[in-house]
Design an enzyme around this catalytic site. Structure first.
Site, PDB file in Angstrom:
ATOM      1  CE  LYS A 470      -3.572   2.319   2.832  1.00 47.27           C
ATOM      2  NZ  LYS A 470      -4.235   2.165   4.265  1.00 47.27           N
ATOM      3  CG  ASP A 472      -0.807   6.607   2.860  1.00 39.95           C
ATOM      4  OD1 ASP A 472      -1.409   7.398   1.990  1.00 39.95           O
ATOM      5  OD2 ASP A 472      -1.071   6.326   4.116  1.00 39.95           O
ATOM      6  CG  MET A 473       1.765  11.189  -1.943  1.00 43.79           C
ATOM      7  SD  MET A 473       0.704  12.648  -1.692  1.00 43.79           S
ATOM      8  CE  MET A 473       1.681  13.814  -2.549  1.00 43.79           C
ATOM      9  CG  ASP A 542      -7.958   7.750   5.193  1.00 46.10           C
ATOM     10  OD1 ASP A 542      -7.486   6.558   4.826  1.00 46.10           O
ATOM     11  OD2 ASP A 542      -7.346   8.735   5.569  1.00 46.10           O
TER      12      ASP A 542
HETATM   13  C1  DGJ Z   1      -3.737   7.570   5.499  1.00 42.08           C
HETATM   14  C2  DGJ Z   1      -4.419   6.167   4.665  1.00 42.08           C
HETATM   15  O1  DGJ Z   1      -5.613   6.758   4.123  1.00 42.08           O
HETATM   16  C3  DGJ Z   1      -4.718   5.355   6.025  1.00 42.08           C
HETATM   17  O2  DGJ Z   1      -5.544   4.208   5.160  1.00 42.08           O
HETATM   18  C4  DGJ Z   1      -3.626   5.032   6.604  1.00 42.08           C
HETATM   19  O3  DGJ Z   1      -2.709   4.085   5.888  1.00 42.08           O
HETATM   20  C5  DGJ Z   1      -2.866   6.086   7.316  1.00 42.08           C
HETATM   21  N1  DGJ Z   1      -2.687   7.127   5.972  1.00 42.08           N
HETATM   22  C6  DGJ Z   1      -1.482   5.702   7.888  1.00 42.08           C
HETATM   23  O4  DGJ Z   1      -0.655   6.963   8.272  1.00 42.08           O
END
Ligand code: DGJ
Length: 745
Positions: A470, A472-473, A542
């Site tokens: 996964k 992320d950013m 989220d």
């Molecule tokens: C943002 C993501 O959208 C979440 O699912 C999670 O991975 C957090 N960051 C972790 O910091």
């Protein structure tokens, strides 16, 4: 032949039975647009019109219906341009004339950028038209690709400086199309963190109306997609034109209504802050734009994007493989975990039938909160004494695959990476860097940064049985500036950043072809076609609240297929909204995407655990349908009293379907309500079963055999009378499964 050139009329005709694009070389040599939209089998002699010439001093010099394919400023077209360059003398005028063209089978890649692709048998062809401005020797090559089976034309542009002095590109669009009227509604996908891609619709008005990003990512706020629709549009009827950009950074998508009430559509790199210097001999390729047309409603438009993006943008082994049902520990633990806790969660996940255990943020450096360690991609042995490898092997012994979270583009102030390379963090010398979520962004435009990340991450991925990543950013960019660029090239910063991100993605996905990548940016902050070229699925939002997800997944489905939408069931009260919805409703929403769970499975009640086991069984049984079926929107969460939503998926052979029906609040005395389906085989008899199963009024009212024509003309009973008190309540959902029953046909 999807693309033909008629030398006597000097016309290019592009298209298939679903879309047409007609271009003409005008008398002065410029390339004009005659038509984009409905499929045409012939066209009159409008192409004879000359472009330019004298004009009534306050109108546009161009006779508007004969628009140019590459409009530029300074010569009497006062609408927004497709290309703006600054010559060495400071002037900006370009007078492009046709020089040559080439029609070739297939579709070439765009160097350094993600793009759709053609496979043998697609009947795809590409037209490249070379235009040149003789005075400055600036060359523009316009590329158009057509596939036999998709109602789309894919466009991009290459600019080459064949002159002797440097050229500065201040604006370069991937596509600019002029439409002959303004009788359109503008549809965009807009929102914010936690409520991404809500559908917004407004009438076009004179002037420019646009969506854009200047954040360094496509962003939560607007998506690089817009559609023009006729006002009477429905899911099944009415004209619509879509434009979508295969890009993940700063973009602009715009409709401009001009003084004669024509409409110019533009999409491409956002010109705001953009300036790219082309030294003599250099060239710049734009991202590609996907233009789609339909006269059969929004459903058909979405269908075109879904099919194209699922099969000719996503690539690699995971394009067609069923995606695993996962458990992500984030909402179950946040940063507070150790190996024992994770193994207990994985054990519980395994007993639920889950296939992939994903360890999210917090496993590296000394990351007990979000204020440290990004950039230090070394396991935290305090939490995981046996390392990622030890944990991953233990998880595999439990019968699950193992996945890991990373956030490659970031660095924490409190990290070894920042101590060693403070200059790698984006910032302007002499100015404070702004922290966002307690972190800085790495300058991905610098090859040494990408090199370092590739080394660190490829070592990590090779060090353990990691099957999923996964990526992320978690923040937008501030103080954009690269120490690697001279002052006059700082306008290249954002695009170079994206080229670096794509380079890293390309290298990692090539080196680890079996790893399933999921992209993420604080949920759906970079849910765009550029990312889908590397990561076939994206964390949609989220916000996992079932009610909120209805609007998010509905809006996302305008352009993106269910196979791209990661959708999780989380605990209640929901962590984003505090709302308590039934477990079955949360699953009924998440089924229509790539299903996952985002909770602590060791904390489930025995009833909830049993229910999840049944959910996972049902999803796996119909997984190909949910992930790869044709998605049809039935009832909009934005219509009427906004209380209901319904959608469905149908298999390619139309023998199987699944329908999701959702009601937010339970109205008293609703009366009989029916939900008409679509996309089924009229003569086919289907066995209808209802989930959640059991003896409930909806099941009693619908279970049994029904013909496709009846389901489409009459429908399913979704508010069965006689519902007992126990079955009533807010936030309810039903999933109807349809399976061809040949014995009854
Ligand atoms: C943002 C993501 O959208 C979440 O699912 C999670 O991975 C957090 N960051 C972790 O910091």
């Amino acid at each position: 032949m999807p693309i033909t050139w008629n030398a006597s009329t000097r016309e290019f005709r592009l298209g298939n039975g679903s879309v047409s694009y007609v271009l003409t070389v005008l008398e002065d040599g410029s390339l004009g647009t005659l038509h984009f939209g409905a499929p045409l089998h012939g066209m009159g002699a409008r192409g004879a019109k000359p472009a330019g010439g004298a004009f009534h001093g306050f109108s546009n010099r161009l006779d508007e219906p004969v628009a140019l394919e590459c409009p530029t400023p300074g010569s009497g077209d006062y609408r927004a341009p497709a290309l703006v360059v600054e010559h060495a003398d400071g002037s900006s005028v370009l007078q492009f004339a046709y020089r040559a063209h080439r029609i070739s089978p297939g579709k070439p890649p765009i160097p350094g950028l993600p793009a759709t692709y053609a496979e043998a048998g697609d009947g795809a062809e590409t037209l490249e038209v070379e235009l040149v401005d003789a005075r400055s020797a600036t060359e523009a090559t316009l590329l158009y690709s057509v596939f036999r089976e998709f109602p789309v034309v894919v466009r991009s542009m290459r600019i080459r400086n064949a002159g002797k002095e440097a050229l500065r590109i201040r604006c370069v669009m991937s596509a600019s199309v002029d439409l002959p009227d303004d009788d359109w509604l503008l549809l965009t996908l807009s929102g914010a963190w936690g409520r991404e891609r809500h559908v917004q619709v407004r009438p076009l008005r004179p002037g420019r109306q646009s969506v854009a990003s200047v954040r360094g990512a496509s962003g939560h706020e607007h998506n690089p997609f817009l559609a023009l629709t006729r006002s009477h549009i429905t899911e099944t009827s009415g004209e619509a034109i879509g434009v979508s950009l295969v890009y993940s950074g700063n973009f602009l998508a715009e409709a401009e209504v001009g003084l004669y009430r024509t409409t110019r559509l533009r999409i491409g790199l956002n010109p705001e802050g953009f300036c790219w210097t082309l030294a003599p001999g250099e060239e710049l390729a734009t991202p590609e734009a996907v233009l789609a047309y339909t006269s059969d409603g929004l459903g058909t438009l979405s269908d075109a994007y879904h099919r194209l993006y699922r099969t000719r943008l996503a690539r690699g082994v995971w394009r067609d493989r069923p995606r695993p049902v996962l458990l992500n520990n984030w909402e179950g633990t946040y940063f507070a975990f150790d190996e024992a806790r994770l193994i207990a969660m994985a054990e519980a996940a395994s007993s639920l039938g889950i296939e992939l255990f994903v360890l999210d943020d917090g496993w590296f450096g000394r990351r007990d909160s979000d204020d440290s360690s990004l950039g230090d991609w070394i396991v935290d042995r305090r939490k995981l004494p046996n390392g990622i490898d030890g944990l991953a092997r233990r998880v595999e012994e439990l019968g699950l695959r193992f996945g890991l979270w990373i956030e490659p583009e970031m660095v924490s102030k409190r990290s070894e990476l920042f101590e060693q390379h403070p200059d790698w963090a984006i910032g302007i010398p002499g100015r404070e860097r702004t922290e966002g979520r307690n972190q800085y962004v790495l300058d991905m435009g610098r090859p040494e940064v990408v090199e370092h990340l590739y080394d660190a991450l490829s070592q990590l991925l090779a060090s353990a049985p990691i099957s999923y990543v996964k990526w992320d950013m978690n923040r937008s960019i501030t103080e954009p500036y690269s120490l690697a660029l001279p002052p006059e090239r700082q306008g290249e910063f954002f695009h170079r950043y994206m080229l670096g991100v794509y380079d890293l993605y390309r290298r990692l996905t090539t080196a680890f072809p079996e790893v399933l990548f999921e992209s993420c940016a604080g949920g759906g902050g970079r849910f765009d076609p550029g990312m889908l070229a590397f990561a076939p699925q994206t964390w949609t939002s989220d916000d996992t609240d079932a009610v909120e997800r209805l609007r998010i997944q509905w809006g996302t489905s305008l352009c993106y297929p269910p196979s791209s939408m990661a959708a999780h069931v989380s605990a209640v009260p929901n962590h984003q909204t505090g709302r308590i919805t039934p477990l079955s409703t949360r699953a009924a929403v998440a089924f229509f995407g790539v299903l996952g769970y985002e909770l602590d499975p060791t904390a489930l009640s025995p009833e909830d655990a049993r229910e999840i086991v049944a959910q996972v069984v049902l999803y796996k049984e119909h997984r190909e349908l949910f992930q790869g079926g044709r998605f049809l929107r039935l009832r909009s969460p934005l219509d009427g009293d906004r209380n209901e939503t319904a959608w469905m998926v149908v298999s390619a052979d139309r023998r199987h379907g699944a329908v999701g029906y959702y009601r937010i609040l339970n109205p008293p005395n609703p009366g009989p309500r029916l939900l008409r389906l679509r996309g089924l085989e009229p003569d086919q008899t289907y066995r209808v079963s209802v989930w959640p199963d059991g003896d409930n009024a909806i099941a009693r009212a619908n279970a049994g055999q029904r013909r496709g024509d009846e389901l489409m003309a009459v429908g399913l009973a979704v508010d069965a009378r006689g519902t007992s008190l126990a079955e009533r309540g807010d936030f309810s959902a039903s999933v109807f499964l349809l399976d061809a029953d040949d014995e009854m046909t």
